[in-house]
Design a protein around this motif. Structure first.
Motif, PDB file in Angstrom:
ATOM      1  N   GLY A  98     -26.752  92.069   9.898  1.00 31.24           N
ATOM      2  CA  GLY A  98     -25.435  91.828   9.060  1.00 31.24           C
ATOM      3  C   GLY A  98     -25.373  93.959   8.931  1.00 31.24           C
ATOM      4  O   GLY A  98     -26.040  93.499   7.077  1.00 31.24           O
ATOM      5  N   ASP A  99     -24.895  94.048   8.428  1.00 31.61           N
ATOM      6  CA  ASP A  99     -24.596  95.311   8.561  1.00 31.61           C
ATOM      7  C   ASP A  99     -24.087  95.529   7.217  1.00 31.61           C
ATOM      8  O   ASP A  99     -23.494  96.639   5.926  1.00 31.61           O
ATOM      9  CB  ASP A  99     -23.565  96.491   9.539  1.00 31.61           C
ATOM     10  CG  ASP A  99     -22.551  96.208   9.268  1.00 31.61           C
ATOM     11  OD1 ASP A  99     -21.448  95.600   8.903  1.00 31.61           O
ATOM     12  OD2 ASP A  99     -20.839  96.865   9.859  1.00 31.61           O
ATOM     13  N   GLN A 100     -23.111  94.221   6.727  1.00 30.63           N
ATOM     14  CA  GLN A 100     -22.751  94.584   5.092  1.00 30.63           C
ATOM     15  C   GLN A 100     -24.065  94.230   4.222  1.00 30.63           C
ATOM     16  O   GLN A 100     -23.147  93.160   3.581  1.00 30.63           O
ATOM     17  CB  GLN A 100     -21.555  94.193   4.984  1.00 30.63           C
ATOM     18  CG  GLN A 100     -20.699  94.904   5.917  1.00 30.63           C
ATOM     19  CD  GLN A 100     -18.671  94.375   5.759  1.00 30.63           C
ATOM     20  OE1 GLN A 100     -18.523  93.862   4.737  1.00 30.63           O
ATOM     21  NE2 GLN A 100     -18.371  95.026   6.237  1.00 30.63           N
ATOM     22  N   TYR A 124     -29.563  93.672  17.437  1.00 30.77           N
ATOM     23  CA  TYR A 124     -28.788  93.730  17.269  1.00 30.77           C
ATOM     24  C   TYR A 124     -28.738  94.213  15.701  1.00 30.77           C
ATOM     25  O   TYR A 124     -28.327  93.318  15.028  1.00 30.77           O
ATOM     26  CB  TYR A 124     -27.545  92.257  18.024  1.00 30.77           C
ATOM     27  CG  TYR A 124     -28.068  92.587  18.843  1.00 30.77           C
ATOM     28  CD1 TYR A 124     -27.160  93.494  20.701  1.00 30.77           C
ATOM     29  CD2 TYR A 124     -29.385  92.010  19.948  1.00 30.77           C
ATOM     30  CE1 TYR A 124     -27.642  93.378  21.689  1.00 30.77           C
ATOM     31  CE2 TYR A 124     -29.846  91.812  21.153  1.00 30.77           C
ATOM     32  CZ  TYR A 124     -28.997  92.926  22.334  1.00 30.77           C
ATOM     33  OH  TYR A 124     -29.000  92.763  23.699  1.00 30.77           O
ATOM     34  N   VAL A 125     -26.504  95.309  15.082  1.00 28.02           N
ATOM     35  CA  VAL A 125     -26.664  95.520  14.221  1.00 28.02           C
ATOM     36  C   VAL A 125     -25.106  94.563  14.582  1.00 28.02           C
ATOM     37  O   VAL A 125     -24.116  94.585  15.241  1.00 28.02           O
ATOM     38  CB  VAL A 125     -26.374  96.264  13.691  1.00 28.02           C
ATOM     39  CG1 VAL A 125     -25.528  96.880  12.602  1.00 28.02           C
ATOM     40  CG2 VAL A 125     -27.613  97.379  13.596  1.00 28.02           C
ATOM     41  N   LEU A 126     -24.486  93.813  13.750  1.00 30.08           N
ATOM     42  CA  LEU A 126     -23.763  92.786  13.914  1.00 30.08           C
ATOM     43  C   LEU A 126     -22.873  93.291  12.371  1.00 30.08           C
ATOM     44  O   LEU A 126     -22.700  92.871  10.919  1.00 30.08           O
ATOM     45  CB  LEU A 126     -23.711  91.845  12.656  1.00 30.08           C
ATOM     46  CG  LEU A 126     -24.701  90.586  13.989  1.00 30.08           C
ATOM     47  CD1 LEU A 126     -25.557  88.863  13.527  1.00 30.08           C
ATOM     48  CD2 LEU A 126     -24.388  90.649  15.582  1.00 30.08           C
ATOM     49  N   GLU A 127     -21.006  93.961  12.855  1.00 31.70           N
ATOM     50  CA  GLU A 127     -20.662  95.419  12.031  1.00 31.70           C
ATOM     51  C   GLU A 127     -20.225  94.111  10.904  1.00 31.70           C
ATOM     52  O   GLU A 127     -19.716  92.723  12.022  1.00 31.70           O
ATOM     53  CB  GLU A 127     -19.553  96.218  12.906  1.00 31.70           C
ATOM     54  CG  GLU A 127     -20.089  96.249  13.824  1.00 31.70           C
ATOM     55  CD  GLU A 127     -19.488  97.072  14.161  1.00 31.70           C
ATOM     56  OE1 GLU A 127     -18.170  97.279  14.217  1.00 31.70           O
ATOM     57  OE2 GLU A 127     -19.813  98.384  14.696  1.00 31.70           O
ATOM     58  N   GLY A 128     -19.481  93.960  10.031  1.00 26.67           N
ATOM     59  CA  GLY A 128     -18.589  93.553   9.027  1.00 26.67           C
ATOM     60  C   GLY A 128     -19.572  92.019   8.394  1.00 26.67           C
ATOM     61  O   GLY A 128     -18.821  91.645   8.172  1.00 26.67           O
TER      62      GLY A 128
END
Length: 223
Positions: free
Chosen positions: A163-165, A192-196
């Motif tokens: 998660g990018d946050q 994989y980077v998961l946005e938000g």
């Protein structure tokens, strides 16, 4: 951490009894990494790591400038927690419903995922006998094995979702940077980077996790 990893391997050996994909989040991911690195009987078929932790606590991440600045405070915090009345007062404050809600809101990207059920799931074990001792042990104890030394030993397929946050293990921190670099170094690792998304992707945005997880699982060879 090593005891948790051994419990995983014992469960696979005595209950599952066939090659299995391990999925973990945060320190759960690290426990899976340790288990996979120590497995000698082909019990672990693959790994799915969701925002993997660098250790049981922040003292494991000594090459992050943010942690270096905080280290004196962390050491003082450890010293204070050895005073049981201080530890008890702090723990009682942390596990209050409103405080848990605020902490979870800071951890989750999708604020709608923070509901009464989630708070209850977190709060209930905090009222169990021995919860205070567990809290102190996690915060003040040794951080355990570091994934940096373990990942190169793992040859099975690995899916990393991040998660990018995430405020705990941010992508621009040493652990996030390390895992981000792995796909270019090790062919068995996909990332994989998961946005938000925050620190708990599977609960924060489960649909985004499933979007990457299910095809990856389908691509694995049958045991």
């Amino acid at each position: 951490m090593e005891i948790w990893a051994q419990l995983i391997l014992d469960f696979l050996d005595e209950v599952i009894k066939r090659p299995t994909v391990l999925i973990g989040n945060s320190v759960g991911s690290l426990a899976c990494v340790i288990a996979a690195s120590e497995s000698t009987r082909g019990l672990v078929q693959g790994l799915v790591l969701l925002n993997c932790a660098g250790g049981m606590n922040n003292k494991a991440i000594v090459d992050d400038w943010r942690i270096k600045l905080l280290l004196p405070l962390l050491w003082l915090f450890d010293l204070l927690l050895k005073q049981r009345w201080i530890a008890s007062a702090l723990f009682d404050r942390v596990k209050r419903r409103e405080n848990l809600n605020n902490i979870l809101l800071s951890v989750y990207g999708n604020k709608k995922s923070v509901d009464d059920d989630l708070i209850e799931i977190i709060q209930r074990p905090a009222n169990d006998e021995g919860a205070l001792d567990a809290f102190v042990s996690v915060v003040t104890g040794p951080p355990g094995s570091n994934p940096v030394s373990l990942m190169p030993k793992i040859a099975i397929p690995v899916l990393v979702l991040w998660g990018d946050q995430d405020p705990f293990t941010p992508l621009d921190g040493p652990v996030g940077k390390y895992f981000s670099s792995l796909p270019s170094q090790l062919s068995n690792i996909s990332l994989y980077v998961l946005e938000g998304v925050g620190h708990c992707p599977h609960d924060d945005r489960p649909e985004l996790v499933h979007e990457k997880l299910l095809p990856w699982l389908s691509s694995l060879p049958r045991p």
